[in-house]
Design a protein around this motif. Structure first.
Motif, PDB file in Angstrom:
ATOM      1  N   ALA A  11       0.829  -1.203   0.000  1.00 11.02           N
ATOM      2  CA  ALA A  11       0.000   0.000   0.000  1.00 11.02           C
ATOM      3  C   ALA A  11       0.865   1.255   0.000  1.00 11.02           C
ATOM      4  CB  ALA A  11      -0.935   0.005   1.208  1.00 11.02           C
ATOM      5  N   ALA A  12       1.947   1.237   0.785  1.00 10.85           N
ATOM      6  CA  ALA A  12       2.810   2.419   0.873  1.00 10.85           C
ATOM      7  C   ALA A  12       3.478   2.734  -0.461  1.00 10.85           C
ATOM      8  CB  ALA A  12       3.862   2.215   1.956  1.00 10.85           C
ATOM      9  N   PHE A  13       3.987   1.703  -1.119  1.00  8.50           N
ATOM     10  CA  PHE A  13       4.705   1.942  -2.372  1.00  8.50           C
ATOM     11  C   PHE A  13       3.789   1.950  -3.590  1.00  8.50           C
ATOM     12  CE2 PHE A  13       8.174   0.520   0.383  1.00  8.50           C
ATOM     13  CZ  PHE A  13       9.058   1.552   0.166  1.00  8.50           C
ATOM     14  N   GLY A  14       2.716   1.211  -3.528  1.00  9.20           N
ATOM     15  CA  GLY A  14       1.856   1.101  -4.702  1.00  9.20           C
ATOM     16  C   GLY A  14       0.723   2.105  -4.765  1.00  9.20           C
ATOM     17  N   CYS A  15       0.434   2.787  -3.650  1.00  6.30           N
ATOM     18  CA  CYS A  15      -0.747   3.641  -3.610  1.00  6.30           C
ATOM     19  C   CYS A  15      -0.472   5.072  -3.160  1.00  6.30           C
ATOM     20  CB  CYS A  15      -1.803   3.025  -2.690  1.00  6.30           C
ATOM     21  SG  CYS A  15      -2.252   1.346  -3.129  1.00  6.30           S
ATOM     22  N   ALA A  16       0.812   5.463  -3.139  1.00  2.24           N
ATOM     23  CA  ALA A  16       1.149   6.806  -2.672  1.00  2.24           C
ATOM     24  C   ALA A  16       0.478   7.877  -3.518  1.00  2.24           C
ATOM     25  CB  ALA A  16       2.662   6.987  -2.673  1.00  2.24           C
ATOM     26  N   ALA A  17       0.424   7.697  -4.797  1.00  2.00           N
ATOM     27  CA  ALA A  17      -0.186   8.704  -5.670  1.00  2.00           C
ATOM     28  C   ALA A  17      -1.681   8.816  -5.407  1.00  2.00           C
ATOM     29  CB  ALA A  17       0.073   8.360  -7.135  1.00  2.00           C
ATOM     30  N   GLU A  18      -2.351   7.694  -5.219  1.00  3.58           N
ATOM     31  CA  GLU A  18      -3.795   7.687  -5.012  1.00  3.58           C
ATOM     32  C   GLU A  18      -4.180   8.203  -3.624  1.00  3.58           C
ATOM     33  OE1 GLU A  18      -2.047   5.207  -6.241  1.00  3.58           O
ATOM     34  OE2 GLU A  18      -3.022   4.447  -8.043  1.00  3.58           O
ATOM     35  N   CYS A  19      -3.326   7.974  -2.637  1.00  5.38           N
ATOM     36  CA  CYS A  19      -3.709   8.256  -1.245  1.00  5.38           C
ATOM     37  C   CYS A  19      -3.017   9.452  -0.617  1.00  5.38           C
ATOM     38  CB  CYS A  19      -3.438   7.016  -0.394  1.00  5.38           C
ATOM     39  SG  CYS A  19      -4.335   5.557  -0.929  1.00  5.38           S
ATOM     40  N   GLY A  20      -2.069  10.045  -1.305  1.00  3.60           N
ATOM     41  CA  GLY A  20      -1.264  11.106  -0.732  1.00  3.60           C
ATOM     42  C   GLY A  20      -2.028  12.310  -0.233  1.00  3.60           C
ATOM     43  N   SER A  21      -3.180  12.591  -0.789  1.00  2.00           N
ATOM     44  CA  SER A  21      -3.913  13.784  -0.351  1.00  2.00           C
ATOM     45  C   SER A  21      -4.807  13.518   0.864  1.00  2.00           C
ATOM     46  CB  SER A  21      -4.760  14.333  -1.508  1.00  2.00           C
ATOM     47  OG  SER A  21      -5.765  13.431  -1.860  1.00  2.00           O
ATOM     48  N   PHE A  22      -4.842  12.280   1.331  1.00  5.67           N
ATOM     49  CA  PHE A  22      -5.713  11.947   2.464  1.00  5.67           C
ATOM     50  C   PHE A  22      -4.975  11.682   3.758  1.00  5.67           C
ATOM     51  CE2 PHE A  22      -8.162  10.893  -1.296  1.00  5.67           C
ATOM     52  CZ  PHE A  22      -9.311  11.625  -1.045  1.00  5.67           C
ATOM     53  N   VAL A  23      -3.759  11.214   3.666  1.00  3.31           N
ATOM     54  CA  VAL A  23      -2.973  10.942   4.858  1.00  3.31           C
ATOM     55  C   VAL A  23      -1.597  11.592   4.700  1.00  3.31           C
ATOM     56  CG1 VAL A  23      -4.142   8.813   5.516  1.00  3.31           C
ATOM     57  CG2 VAL A  23      -2.251   8.716   3.899  1.00  3.31           C
ATOM     58  N   PRO A  24      -0.916  11.852   5.824  1.00  2.00           N
ATOM     59  CA  PRO A  24       0.402  12.518   5.745  1.00  2.00           C
ATOM     60  C   PRO A  24       1.428  11.698   4.985  1.00  2.00           C
ATOM     61  CG  PRO A  24      -0.310  12.273   8.050  1.00  2.00           C
ATOM     62  CD  PRO A  24      -1.324  11.619   7.185  1.00  2.00           C
TER      63      PRO A  24
END
Length: 110
Positions: free
Chosen positions: A97-110
């Motif tokens: 999740a950390a490496f594969g979803c940073a682009a998708e999730c970056g605006s929701f969590v620090p």
């Protein structure tokens, strides 16, 4: 005859009260609880829970969920982003999740 009129009037009152009660109950249970609101709440809870699980055990996931739901409630684009993030992290390990979803999730969590 007067008794029949009273019975008919009572039946009409009962029917009207029943109809209004059902309508009010339906309105109360569906107001503010659209499918989008439920989907936003689910997505936000999943995003914030995953961050707490994987990055910071002391992270306030309740406050995160509140911010996320507020953000996604104001913008359809943000709602789509949260949906994409949740879909990305679903069934992934913390590392995945950390490496594969940073682009998708970056605006929701620090």
């Amino acid at each position: 005859m007067a008794r029949q009129v009273n019975q008919v009037a009572a039946m009409i009152r009962f029917t009207l009260i029943s109809v209004f009660t059902l309508a009010a109950a339906r309105a109360a249970t569906t107001a503010g609880c659209s499918d989008n609101a439920v989907d936003r709440a689910y997505d936000c809870d999943q995003i914030c829970d995953k961050y707490k699980e994987c990055a910071d055990a002391n992270y306030d996931d309740n406050a995160c969920g509140d911010r996320c739901r507020e953000k996604t409630g104001n913008s359809e684009a943000s709602e789509d982003e949260a949906d994409a993030c949740q879909s990305c992290i679903d069934d992934r390990s913390c590392v995945g999740a950390a490496f594969g979803c940073a682009a998708e999730c970056g605006s929701f969590v620090p």
